[in-house]
Structures are given as C-alpha cells and as structure tokens.
Write an enzyme that holds these catalytic residues in place. Sequence first.
Site, PDB file in Angstrom:
ATOM      1  CG  ASN A   1      -2.124  -0.919   0.966  1.00  0.00           C
ATOM      2  OD1 ASN A   1      -2.781  -0.854  -0.076  1.00  0.00           O
ATOM      3  ND2 ASN A   1      -2.370  -1.793   1.927  1.00  0.00           N
ATOM      4  CG  HIS A   2       4.710   1.390   0.107  1.00  0.00           C
ATOM      5  ND1 HIS A   2       4.530   0.234   0.835  1.00  0.00           N
ATOM      6  CD2 HIS A   2       5.892   1.242  -0.535  1.00  0.00           C
ATOM      7  CE1 HIS A   2       5.563  -0.569   0.644  1.00  0.00           C
ATOM      8  NE2 HIS A   2       6.409   0.024  -0.188  1.00  0.00           N
ATOM      9  CB  ALA A   3       4.304   4.610  -4.859  1.00  0.00           C
TER      10      ALA A   3
END
Length: 136
Positions: A50-52
């Site tokens: 749930n990230h970049a």
Amino acid sequence: MVKPYLIDFPKLGKDSTGYICVVELHKALPFEVQRTFWTYDTPESFVRGNHAHYNTEQVLFAVAGRITVTTEMPGGATEIFHLQNPHQGLYVPPHVWHTMQYTPGAVQLVYASTHYDETDYIRDYEVFRAKWKHEA
C-alpha cells in the site's frame, strides 16, 4: 516510464536432488542492491505494501508459498502478478503503487536499490495519484 516486469533467474538442479537459484547481484538485477529484507508469517487476510517509492527500485521474490502482487502505474494501469516460483522475481520501479497478499507460510525476499528512508515512501494513495498524474 518503466513498467513492472518479471525476471527469471537461473534454476539449477533436478527434481531428484532439488534446486538452487543463483542471483549474482551485479549481473542479474537492474540496480545495485543496498538493502535486503524478507517478510514472513503475514496473515492471509492482511494486505502489505500500500505504497509507492520516490526513488527505490525493488525485486520481489516468493521464496516460499505464493504472493499476489498488484501494481498500479501513475496513469492508472494495473497489473496482477502471482509470484510462486522461487527462481522468478518481480521488478518494481519507483513511482509504482504496489500491494501484496500472501498464502499461509509464504516468505517474501526483497532486494532494494536504497537504504531504508521513510521519506522515500508515499503511503497515501491520493498523494500518489496527485504526485504523478502528469506521467499518465
């Protein structure tokens, strides 16, 4: 912009004796490894990631079990990858939102191009979409 892609690594051995997978880091990966980590005992119902990243490149491996990785490019294109072969890794470039779900007993190994730096992470999906909408 580079999209996520699968990398096949040499699988040496045979069914009767087992296998070894060799990753010569300076030859096989598209970056110099600065950090290695692994995740394990992740509940099947929990979604990791749930990230970049702004800068970090990664190659993800399922060294045991199966990991379903969903990636999203800045323009919104999504892909789903099923990692279940220890000799295959998924390259995840910077600017790509990604999530992972694990089968029971799955172990994920990750090679990363940077040392850990919390400021390299975008953990808010709306910030991710706003940050790179010009790259669509």
